[in-house]
Every structure is written in structure tokens, then in C-alpha cells.
Design an enzyme around this catalytic site. Sequence first.
Site, PDB file in Angstrom:
ATOM      1  N   ARG A  86      19.771  48.526  62.737  1.00  0.00           N
ATOM      2  CA  ARG A  86      18.632  47.997  62.052  1.00  0.00           C
ATOM      3  C   ARG A  86      17.366  48.754  62.529  1.00  0.00           C
ATOM      4  NH1 ARG A  86      19.298  42.715  61.165  1.00  0.00           N
ATOM      5  NH2 ARG A  86      17.885  43.030  59.461  1.00  0.00           N
ATOM      6  N   PRO A 140      15.018  34.579  57.306  1.00  0.00           N
ATOM      7  CA  PRO A 140      15.678  33.839  58.147  1.00  0.00           C
ATOM      8  C   PRO A 140      15.603  34.469  59.699  1.00  0.00           C
ATOM      9  CG  PRO A 140      17.352  34.551  56.943  1.00  0.00           C
ATOM     10  CD  PRO A 140      16.073  35.477  56.521  1.00  0.00           C
ATOM     11  N   GLU A 141      14.796  33.972  60.419  1.00  0.00           N
ATOM     12  CA  GLU A 141      14.730  34.230  61.685  1.00  0.00           C
ATOM     13  C   GLU A 141      14.988  33.014  62.329  1.00  0.00           C
ATOM     14  OE1 GLU A 141      13.144  37.369  64.171  1.00  0.00           O
ATOM     15  OE2 GLU A 141      12.858  38.830  62.378  1.00  0.00           O
ATOM     16  N   LYS A 200      20.188  31.119  65.023  1.00  0.00           N
ATOM     17  CA  LYS A 200      19.844  31.143  63.275  1.00  0.00           C
ATOM     18  C   LYS A 200      21.128  30.367  62.608  1.00  0.00           C
ATOM     19  CE  LYS A 200      18.354  35.874  64.059  1.00  0.00           C
ATOM     20  NZ  LYS A 200      18.893  37.307  64.167  1.00  0.00           N
TER      21      LYS A 200
END
Length: 267
Positions: A254, A2-3, A52
Site C-alpha cells: 500500500r 472502512p478503517e 475492522k
Amino acid sequence: MPEGHTIHRAARLQRELIVGGAVRVESPQGRFSEAALDLDGAVLRGIEAYGKHLVYDFGDDRYVHVHLGLFGRFRMGRGEPPEARGAERVRFASECGWVSLGGPTACDLISDDERRRLLARLGPDPLRGDARPAPMIERIARSSAPIGTLLMDQSVVAGIGNVYRAELLFRARVHPATPGRSLEGDTVRGLWRDARTLLREGERSGRIVTTRPADRPHPRGGVRRGEQYYVYHRTACPCRLCETPIAAALQAARTVYWCPSCQRAGR
DNA sequence: GTGGGATGGGCAA
DNA sequence: TGCCCCTCCCACA
């Protein structure tokens, strides 16, 4: 996976399946049961994607807010839905088709007020036709934070995730640690335009591909596994353009990837 | 068979 | 900054 492109694609495909008529709403897993009971049989008026986030409009000040997070996943199809699975948070079914949601970070019944508050937290979304990049450009121009962190901040620009972040910065030849305010305005406008291009392609194909055909080993065939990115998840692999090993580091909690030679460090 | 990591983000500290 | 949420998949045994 999911982007933003995944979410907009889901909205588009799901509109054809369940918008416009009465929808059966169930929560096989049980964690959305109360809301499902309230919504069951209501007419689904529309589905909108913002970054998103996905918002289903059931009328009467009732919206379902879905955020897939890292684990969430949609399944969907025409006709009758398949047998319920264990971890199914919510299932929508119309006369045309069905949509099933598993593992989301968020799946909540919200009011229009809450919906507005949610949208107010988000920066412009390159996949929305009505989006204007000015707020993103201003935020970046004012910020001393690294551009790699700013691109992941959904209040700066909505819909970019870890893959697009790394790939956009490589395509712009910008080092992820470059402070936002030391970037030229043209560079930032270029990042917005490229985000729009890449996300649109991802929305159409359902897959992220950022390499240009000329930079792939098999430019004429389909994009093979391992050829779709320049830097994402390619730690220590040779750069496709200059052979320098790709570097990786944590940024905004990240892993970010870059080519130390193609992407010069900013100040 | 199993365990760690993953395209996210909210929250406490 | 680190923890939690809580699912799938793949590398490795």
C-alpha cells in the site's frame, strides 16, 4: 471508508436501529440467501466491533461476521427500508429501522468457535475499552519489520488502515521505514495513545481528521476539503509544517506517505 | 461516458 | 509478491 472508526461507528448506530427484537433478514442479491433464511425472524442480541470486523449475535451459536474490505458499505435508517437495490448482500430490518450491506469482503454465518478464532488473530483494538496495548508493544519491540508495515498488520494492532498509519507516523515524527525494534518504548506507547485519540474522534464524527487547528489554513472554520490530513494522499504537496514536498512509496503493498524532513529515517 | 484507483485482506506461489 | 474479490467515485474526455 472502512478503517476501525467506521466499523465501531456502524456498530453503535446499528445497535439503536436493530438490536433487541426480532429481525427480518434478507439477501436481495442472493449471495447470503441460505443463511438469511436460517436467521430470518431471530432476535438480534448484540453487535460487536473488533478492529475492522463486525460481529452480529443472533443466539443459538449463530453469528454473522462482516468485513467491509475496500468496497463494502453500509446504509441504514429509521422506519421502513427503501426499495431493494441490485448489489445488496444482506438487509436487516426491525420495527425501528433497517441496515443494508453492499460489497463486503466477508459476510458469513459463523459459530462461536469460528468467532473466537477470528478474534484470536487480532491485536489489541484502540477503540475497545478493554484493550491493553502490551501485546502490540511487545510485537513491535521484537520485530525488525518497518513500523509502517507493523501498524497495518491487524495481528499487531487492530483497526488501523492506510490513512491512520500515515497520519499517526507523521504526528509522532517517525519515518515509516524505521524498524519496530529500534523505536523507544515511549514512542510506541505514544503511537497507541494517539491512535486511540484519533480513532475515537473518527468514530464520533464519521470522518478522519488528523490535522490540528493551528496547522490548518482556516483554523476557526470547519475542516475544509484537503485540510484534514498532514501527509495522506499529499504526494509532492508541501508539508504543512516545513514545506518539504511529501514523499510516497509502496510499503506492505500500500502507498505510504511521509515528510522526508519532519520524519527522520530510522535504522 | 469511461476507466482507473481506493480508507482491505485472503490466498497461491 | 501479485492476484483476486467486486463497488463507488472522481478525474478526464
